[in-house]
Design a protein around this motif. Structure first.
Motif, PDB file in Angstrom:
ATOM      1  N   ILE A 283      -7.373  -3.054   4.157  1.00  0.00           N
ATOM      2  CA  ILE A 283      -7.556  -3.992   3.050  1.00  0.00           C
ATOM      3  C   ILE A 283      -6.597  -3.655   1.909  1.00  0.00           C
ATOM      4  CG2 ILE A 283      -9.164  -4.706   1.227  1.00  0.00           C
ATOM      5  CD1 ILE A 283     -11.399  -4.455   3.364  1.00  0.00           C
ATOM      6  N   ILE A 284      -6.456  -2.383   1.599  1.00  0.00           N
ATOM      7  CA  ILE A 284      -5.546  -1.964   0.534  1.00  0.00           C
ATOM      8  C   ILE A 284      -4.106  -2.310   0.903  1.00  0.00           C
ATOM      9  CG2 ILE A 284      -4.578   0.050  -0.659  1.00  0.00           C
ATOM     10  CD1 ILE A 284      -7.429   1.256  -0.573  1.00  0.00           C
ATOM     11  N   CYS A 285      -3.706  -2.046   2.140  1.00  0.00           N
ATOM     12  CA  CYS A 285      -2.336  -2.368   2.586  1.00  0.00           C
ATOM     13  C   CYS A 285      -2.072  -3.867   2.521  1.00  0.00           C
ATOM     14  CB  CYS A 285      -2.106  -1.852   4.005  1.00  0.00           C
ATOM     15  SG  CYS A 285      -1.943  -0.073   4.112  1.00  0.00           S
ATOM     16  N   ALA A 286      -3.045  -4.656   2.992  1.00  0.00           N
ATOM     17  CA  ALA A 286      -2.884  -6.111   2.953  1.00  0.00           C
ATOM     18  C   ALA A 286      -2.789  -6.605   1.513  1.00  0.00           C
ATOM     19  CB  ALA A 286      -4.041  -6.793   3.673  1.00  0.00           C
ATOM     20  N   SER A 287      -3.581  -6.041   0.626  1.00  0.00           N
ATOM     21  CA  SER A 287      -3.549  -6.431  -0.790  1.00  0.00           C
ATOM     22  C   SER A 287      -2.204  -6.101  -1.429  1.00  0.00           C
ATOM     23  CB  SER A 287      -4.670  -5.735  -1.566  1.00  0.00           C
ATOM     24  OG  SER A 287      -5.918  -6.134  -1.076  1.00  0.00           O
TER      25      SER A 287
ATOM     26  N   MET B 189     -14.565   2.805   9.151  1.00  0.00           N
ATOM     27  CA  MET B 189     -14.780   2.448   7.768  1.00  0.00           C
ATOM     28  C   MET B 189     -13.542   2.762   6.922  1.00  0.00           C
ATOM     29  SD  MET B 189     -17.255   1.656   5.494  1.00  0.00           S
ATOM     30  CE  MET B 189     -17.894   2.091   3.938  1.00  0.00           C
ATOM     31  N   VAL B 190     -12.997   3.954   7.090  1.00  0.00           N
ATOM     32  CA  VAL B 190     -11.824   4.342   6.316  1.00  0.00           C
ATOM     33  C   VAL B 190     -10.632   3.470   6.702  1.00  0.00           C
ATOM     34  CG1 VAL B 190     -10.195   6.209   5.882  1.00  0.00           C
ATOM     35  CG2 VAL B 190     -12.636   6.689   5.943  1.00  0.00           C
ATOM     36  N   ARG B 191     -10.501   3.180   8.008  1.00  0.00           N
ATOM     37  CA  ARG B 191      -9.376   2.328   8.438  1.00  0.00           C
ATOM     38  C   ARG B 191      -9.500   0.925   7.861  1.00  0.00           C
ATOM     39  NH1 ARG B 191      -7.916   3.315  14.706  1.00  0.00           N
ATOM     40  NH2 ARG B 191      -9.894   2.250  14.938  1.00  0.00           N
TER      41      ARG B 191
END
Length: 125
Positions: A8-12, A1-3
């Motif tokens: 998602i944050i890194c891709a954004s 879940m954390v990964r």
């Protein structure tokens, strides 16, 4: 879940900075071309332009379009190619009125194309 959340944050973040780079690159490229078009416009208006003047702008365009192929549709690049080629011929033949009209289209395109790639609500929907 954390990964998943971290991914998602890194891709954004990558997409956000990619969009910023794309917009900045397109703006800088077309601003430089637009400046050259305005200088050429003045020479054509005074009827002092030579084929070399237009060919130098065309050479600049050919250098710039190599990187633009990554960001903008090929149809818009072809449109620039067509109008610029016609301007070269018209200046060579000293058909000033027609050359001015072709150059006005190039100026308008160089102002409008970057607007279609700005990160704005109107371009998203």
């Amino acid at each position: 879940m954390v990964r998943s959340i971290v991914s998602i944050i890194c891709a954004s973040v990558i997409i956000f900075f990619g969009v910023l780079y794309e917009g900045k690159h397109i703006d800088n490229t077309f601003n430089e071309l637009n400046l050259g078009f305005h200088l050429l416009y003045d020479k054509i208006d005074e009827q002092t332009a030579t084929s070399d003047d237009v060919l130098s702008i065309q050479k600049l365009w050919l250098e710039k379009k190599k990187s633009l192929h990554v960001f903008i549709p090929h149809t818009e690049i072809k449109e620039f190619d067509m109008w610029l080629s016609e301007t070269v011929t018209l200046v060579r033949d000293k058909e000033w009125a027609d050359a001015i009209s072709k150059l006005e289209v190039l100026i308008e395109l160089s102002e409008q194309i970057p607007l279609t790639f700005k990160f704005r609500l109107g371009n998203i929907f």
